[in-house]
Design a protein around this motif. Structure first.
Motif, PDB file in Angstrom:
ATOM      1  N   GLY A 124      37.577  46.671  32.584  1.00 21.23           N
ATOM      2  CA  GLY A 124      36.258  46.047  32.525  1.00 21.23           C
ATOM      3  C   GLY A 124      36.284  44.574  32.840  1.00 21.23           C
ATOM      4  N   HIS A 125      35.109  44.031  33.086  1.00 23.32           N
ATOM      5  CA  HIS A 125      34.936  42.636  33.491  1.00 23.32           C
ATOM      6  C   HIS A 125      33.621  42.105  32.935  1.00 23.32           C
ATOM      7  CE1 HIS A 125      31.895  44.107  36.319  1.00 23.32           C
ATOM      8  NE2 HIS A 125      32.747  45.068  36.620  1.00 23.32           N
ATOM      9  N   GLY A 126      33.507  40.789  32.867  1.00 25.88           N
ATOM     10  CA  GLY A 126      32.263  40.182  32.447  1.00 25.88           C
ATOM     11  C   GLY A 126      31.177  40.340  33.498  1.00 25.88           C
ATOM     12  N   ILE A 127      29.951  40.015  33.110  1.00 26.88           N
ATOM     13  CA  ILE A 127      28.824  40.109  34.035  1.00 26.88           C
ATOM     14  C   ILE A 127      27.821  39.015  33.697  1.00 26.88           C
ATOM     15  CG2 ILE A 127      27.448  41.727  32.667  1.00 26.88           C
ATOM     16  CD1 ILE A 127      26.989  43.220  35.432  1.00 26.88           C
ATOM     17  N   GLY A 128      27.148  38.482  34.713  1.00 23.75           N
ATOM     18  CA  GLY A 128      26.325  37.299  34.515  1.00 23.75           C
ATOM     19  C   GLY A 128      24.831  37.554  34.490  1.00 23.75           C
ATOM     20  N   ASN A 129      24.082  36.498  34.192  1.00 24.48           N
ATOM     21  CA  ASN A 129      22.621  36.503  34.266  1.00 24.48           C
ATOM     22  C   ASN A 129      22.199  36.019  35.654  1.00 24.48           C
ATOM     23  OD1 ASN A 129      22.981  36.222  31.139  1.00 24.48           O
ATOM     24  ND2 ASN A 129      20.828  36.737  31.438  1.00 24.48           N
ATOM     25  N   PHE A 130      21.995  36.970  36.577  1.00 25.55           N
ATOM     26  CA  PHE A 130      21.689  36.636  37.964  1.00 25.55           C
ATOM     27  C   PHE A 130      22.753  35.673  38.485  1.00 25.55           C
ATOM     28  CE2 PHE A 130      18.395  34.754  41.100  1.00 25.55           C
ATOM     29  CZ  PHE A 130      18.796  35.625  42.089  1.00 25.55           C
ATOM     30  N   LEU A 131      24.016  36.092  38.272  1.00 25.28           N
ATOM     31  CA  LEU A 131      25.182  35.316  38.716  1.00 25.28           C
ATOM     32  C   LEU A 131      26.218  36.295  39.272  1.00 25.28           C
ATOM     33  CD1 LEU A 131      25.343  32.758  35.740  1.00 25.28           C
ATOM     34  CD2 LEU A 131      24.860  32.187  38.133  1.00 25.28           C
ATOM     35  N   CYS A 132      27.464  36.196  38.833  1.00 25.12           N
ATOM     36  CA  CYS A 132      28.533  37.068  39.343  1.00 25.12           C
ATOM     37  C   CYS A 132      28.455  38.456  38.714  1.00 25.12           C
ATOM     38  CB  CYS A 132      29.903  36.479  39.019  1.00 25.12           C
ATOM     39  SG  CYS A 132      30.325  35.000  39.941  1.00 25.12           S
ATOM     40  N   VAL A 133      28.696  39.472  39.540  1.00 28.16           N
ATOM     41  CA  VAL A 133      28.805  40.813  38.991  1.00 28.16           C
ATOM     42  C   VAL A 133      30.155  40.988  38.293  1.00 28.16           C
ATOM     43  CG1 VAL A 133      29.776  41.883  41.067  1.00 28.16           C
ATOM     44  CG2 VAL A 133      28.411  43.265  39.479  1.00 28.16           C
ATOM     45  N   HIS A 134      31.152  40.242  38.751  1.00 25.03           N
ATOM     46  CA  HIS A 134      32.462  40.217  38.083  1.00 25.03           C
ATOM     47  C   HIS A 134      32.653  38.799  37.548  1.00 25.03           C
ATOM     48  CE1 HIS A 134      33.462  43.490  41.244  1.00 25.03           C
ATOM     49  NE2 HIS A 134      33.019  44.052  40.129  1.00 25.03           N
ATOM     50  N   GLU A 135      32.143  38.564  36.364  1.00 28.25           N
ATOM     51  CA  GLU A 135      32.110  37.205  35.819  1.00 28.25           C
ATOM     52  C   GLU A 135      33.299  36.961  34.883  1.00 28.25           C
ATOM     53  OE1 GLU A 135      28.449  34.686  34.457  1.00 28.25           O
ATOM     54  OE2 GLU A 135      29.206  35.682  32.663  1.00 28.25           O
ATOM     55  N   TRP A 136      34.155  36.058  35.311  1.00 32.27           N
ATOM     56  CA  TRP A 136      35.243  35.628  34.438  1.00 32.27           C
ATOM     57  C   TRP A 136      34.701  34.594  33.462  1.00 32.27           C
ATOM     58  CZ3 TRP A 136      40.534  36.907  34.462  1.00 32.27           C
ATOM     59  CH2 TRP A 136      40.859  37.960  35.357  1.00 32.27           C
ATOM     60  N   PRO A 137      35.372  34.424  32.311  1.00 32.40           N
ATOM     61  CA  PRO A 137      36.677  34.962  31.923  1.00 32.40           C
ATOM     62  C   PRO A 137      36.615  36.108  30.917  1.00 32.40           C
ATOM     63  CG  PRO A 137      36.200  32.985  30.656  1.00 32.40           C
ATOM     64  CD  PRO A 137      34.977  33.274  31.476  1.00 32.40           C
ATOM     65  N   VAL A 138      35.553  36.910  30.927  1.00 29.40           N
ATOM     66  CA  VAL A 138      35.404  38.018  29.979  1.00 29.40           C
ATOM     67  C   VAL A 138      36.002  39.289  30.581  1.00 29.40           C
ATOM     68  CG1 VAL A 138      33.737  39.435  28.717  1.00 29.40           C
ATOM     69  CG2 VAL A 138      33.331  36.984  29.002  1.00 29.40           C
ATOM     70  N   GLY A 139      36.584  40.119  29.735  1.00 29.98           N
ATOM     71  CA  GLY A 139      37.101  41.400  30.197  1.00 29.98           C
ATOM     72  C   GLY A 139      38.291  41.856  29.391  1.00 29.98           C
ATOM     73  N   PHE A 140      39.042  42.790  29.957  1.00 30.22           N
ATOM     74  CA  PHE A 140      40.140  43.441  29.235  1.00 30.22           C
ATOM     75  C   PHE A 140      41.503  43.166  29.861  1.00 30.22           C
ATOM     76  CE2 PHE A 140      36.270  45.816  28.428  1.00 30.22           C
ATOM     77  CZ  PHE A 140      36.287  45.943  27.044  1.00 30.22           C
ATOM     78  N   GLN A 141      41.586  42.143  30.714  1.00 26.12           N
ATOM     79  CA  GLN A 141      42.861  41.799  31.339  1.00 26.12           C
ATOM     80  C   GLN A 141      43.560  40.687  30.556  1.00 26.12           C
ATOM     81  OE1 GLN A 141      42.683  41.520  35.712  1.00 26.12           O
ATOM     82  NE2 GLN A 141      40.567  42.220  35.584  1.00 26.12           N
ATOM     83  N   SER A 142      44.816  40.464  30.906  1.00 29.18           N
ATOM     84  CA  SER A 142      45.613  39.493  30.156  1.00 29.18           C
ATOM     85  C   SER A 142      45.080  38.076  30.296  1.00 29.18           C
ATOM     86  CB  SER A 142      47.079  39.556  30.624  1.00 29.18           C
ATOM     87  OG  SER A 142      47.171  39.309  32.017  1.00 29.18           O
TER      88      SER A 142
END
Length: 614
Positions: A463-481
């Motif tokens: 999984g990855h983060g997601i933004g408010n009318f921004l990036c569909v893959h929004e860092w730095p949220v998610g399940f990676q190291s």
């Protein structure tokens, strides 16, 4: 290269902001190689030219490149350096554009070449651009506009004040924050543009100091209303000074010559800016304070994202209903289907296009985790095959990303088991209760456990983060190291999958909000609230594999879908879609025990009677 006294030149596929998606004028590697895949690095020497890319693109690269190019079926910097050491003579120089190297990339190349007699040379004037000449696409000139207040979580003045407050509280006393990622500046000023495919961004940098604000941008894209919005006609601490985009390096270098401390996020700052700032003037974190702050959505931003997912569900449900009627006719292919879904999303209120290229994959194509069809290359959809749809939309109030896998015919027992185990992984992670500040990396095992139990797995992130009318893959949220710990107010996707090479692929992806968990005993615990609102394919669920807790979760989720999406469908007179929704969200119940299970029980009883220790 000869003029610069270079023997080799490295050409990455990125832009000066380390963007996931890049504009046409930044596709230098594609222009010089002919290879249009999204991942890969080219290297040109005085005698040879090579391309390094991963297994997804080997066939494509071989088709698109001519005989001038060697294909290297590796992607890591070590393999590129190994090749350079054999091709570049002692004392030779390897050039690169510092604006296309992250700090980490530069450090990796520099370290790998350290003990060789080969020099790594920063060349700010991009050599591919010089060769490209007048054929290179022009600088984008589309308007940069301010979002309406209804679609923002706060004014830009409030955001600036918050970042300055963080600067004041920082123990190292930064005097400025340098923002390089495009979504950082877009979020900070509530501005949007259209310079980048699938992302509402514009080329920009920001240097926010304790007493000034400098925005580096193409000024011609700002109209008088936006200039007024930015207070650009004054010189105070809350006035935005507009600077030409191309002047950022000189401006930063001049600022860094004073008695200052510049706070940067190393993940998105390129070596082109890093090399002009003295080390003693830097405060380095992996992510800038803006990147970390925007990862946690306030109550208004959460409500906006929830609302966008309701409308997005309507578009996806319309498409699924249409597919059920038309796939049996044999008239639908992967590409035309994806185009229709884009059309349905475009009809939704506040729509601003897709958030990424739709993955519309039938049968064996779905086994390629990131496959996308083209007008020239696609397959027909069939009732006899599984169909994977990974898609998303950009809306003024939020960004969406959802994956559903369906089968309109009779799936095999293995397909149903694999699908159900992927669904179990999705549910297990979605309903997980965990201590606040837990790293996503520590909990993603829950999405894989049901697959691991039977020797299955998937090879991508969870999984990855997601933004408010921004990036569909929004860092730095998610399940990676590399992701930051989970906190209340973050949005992340949850997307386990399974891929049977040459046959089918499964992925079930939802977007979820991190919320406070209700626990028996007091404590700081969190869980997820799923905001994607499209039912799973009942035809692929083996209910016998689900526990009572899984069934309870699913039925509650389906009731939520009915309550949130049902009224929207009724209000818009989408009665066929409403009927479909009611059917696909009926409560699931456990099946009666199988005969085989009863036989096993009788066998155990017999062994017990015979005195066997079971």
């Amino acid at each position: 290269m000869h003029t610069q006294n270079l023997y080799a030149y490295i050409i990455p596929e990125t832009d000066a902001h380390m963007s996931e998606y890049i504009g046409n004028r930044d596709k230098r590697r594609a222009w010089i190689t002919g290879f249009t895949g999204s991942a890969g690095t080219a290297v040109v020497t005085m005698r040879k030219a090579g391309l390094w890319t991963d297994s997804r693109y080997w066939t494509q690269a071989e088709r698109q490149m001519d005989c001038n190019w060697e294909l290297h079926k590796e992607v890591d910097i070590t393999s590129i350096v190994t090749w350079l050491l054999t091709e570049v003579p002692a004392g030779g120089s390897v050039g690169f554009d510092p604006f296309l190297f992250s700090i980490g990339s530069w450090e990796s190349y520099d370290m790998a070449l350290k003990d060789s007699n080969i020099q790594l040379v920063s060349i700010p004037a991009n050599l591919v651009d010089l060769a490209w000449g007048s054929e290179k696409p022009l600088v984008p000139s589309q308007p940069i506009y301010a979002l309406q207040e209804a679609f923002t979580g706060g004014t830009w003045q409030e955001k600036v004040a918050d970042i300055r407050s963080q600067m004041q509280k920082h123990r190292k006393g930064p005097t400025a924050v340098l923002l390089s990622a495009l979504d950082e500046t877009a979020w900070l000023f509530n501005l949007r543009g259209s310079d980048i495919p699938y992302n509402p961004f514009f080329y920009s940098y920001t240097l926010l100091t304790d007493s000034s604000i400098r925005l580096f941008v193409n000024k011609s894209c700002l109209d008088s209303e936006t200039l007024k919005y930015l207070n650009s006609s004054c010189m105070g601490p809350m006035c935005v000074q507009l600077e030409d985009y191309s002047q950022v390096r000189d401006n930063v270098q001049t600022y860094a010559s004073g008695d200052v401390k510049i706070w940067i996020g190393t993940s998105y700052t390129t070596y082109g800016l890093y090399e002009v700032m003295p080390m003693e003037k830097l405060i380095e974190d992996t992510y800038s304070p803006v990147m970390v702050t925007k990862a946690v959505k306030n109550n208004k931003e959460q409500a906006l994202l929830r609302a966008s997912h309701v409308r997005d569900a309507v578009a996806v449900i319309r498409y699924l209903v249409w597919l059920e009627k038309n796939v049996p006719k044999g008239t639908v292919d992967e590409f035309s289907g994806a185009e229709l879904l884009d059309q349905f999303r475009g009809e939704e209120e506040f729509s601003s296009g897709p958030s990424f290229e739709t993955i519309s994959a039938s049968g064996l194509n779905a086994a390629l985790a990131h496959y996308s069809p083209t007008k020239e290359q696609h397959r027909k959809l069939s009732s006899d095959e599984m169909y994977l749809l990974d898609s998303g939309g950009q809306y003024w109030d939020g960004t969406t990303d959802i994956t559903r896998t369906v089968h309109w015919g009779t799936p095999t027992a293995f397909q149903k088991e694999a699908y159900t185990r992927v669904l179990i992984g999705n549910i297990d992670l979605s309903r997980l209760v965990f201590p606040a500040s837990t790293s996503g990396r520590m909990m993603e095992i829950f999405a894989r456990r049901a697959l691991w139990d039977v020797g299955l797995n998937y090879g991508h992130g969870t999984g990855h983060g997601i933004g408010n009318f921004l990036c569909v893959h929004e860092w730095p949220v998610g399940f990676q190291s590399g992701n930051i710990p989970m906190a209340k107010g973050m949005f992340t996707s949850i997307e386990p999958g399974y891929y049977q090479d040459g046959e089918f692929g499964i992925r079930l992806e939802d977007v979820a909000l991190v919320v406070e968990a209700k626990t028996k005993y007091p404590g700081s615990y969190l869980t997820f609230e799923v905001v994607s609102l499209v039912p799973y394919d009942r035809n692929l669920i083996d209910v016998s594999l689900l526990s009572p807790e899984h069934l309870q979760y699913l039925n509650h989720y389906y009731q939520t879908i009915r309550e949130k999406v049902g009224p929207e469908l009724q209000q818009r007179q989408l009665l066929e879609e409403f009927k479909w929704l009611q059917q696909h969200t009926e409560s699931l119940s456990a099946r009666a025990p199988r005969t085989a299970s009863l036989a096993s029980l009788l066998a155990v009883s017999s062994l017990t009677i015979l005195g066997w220790n079971v």
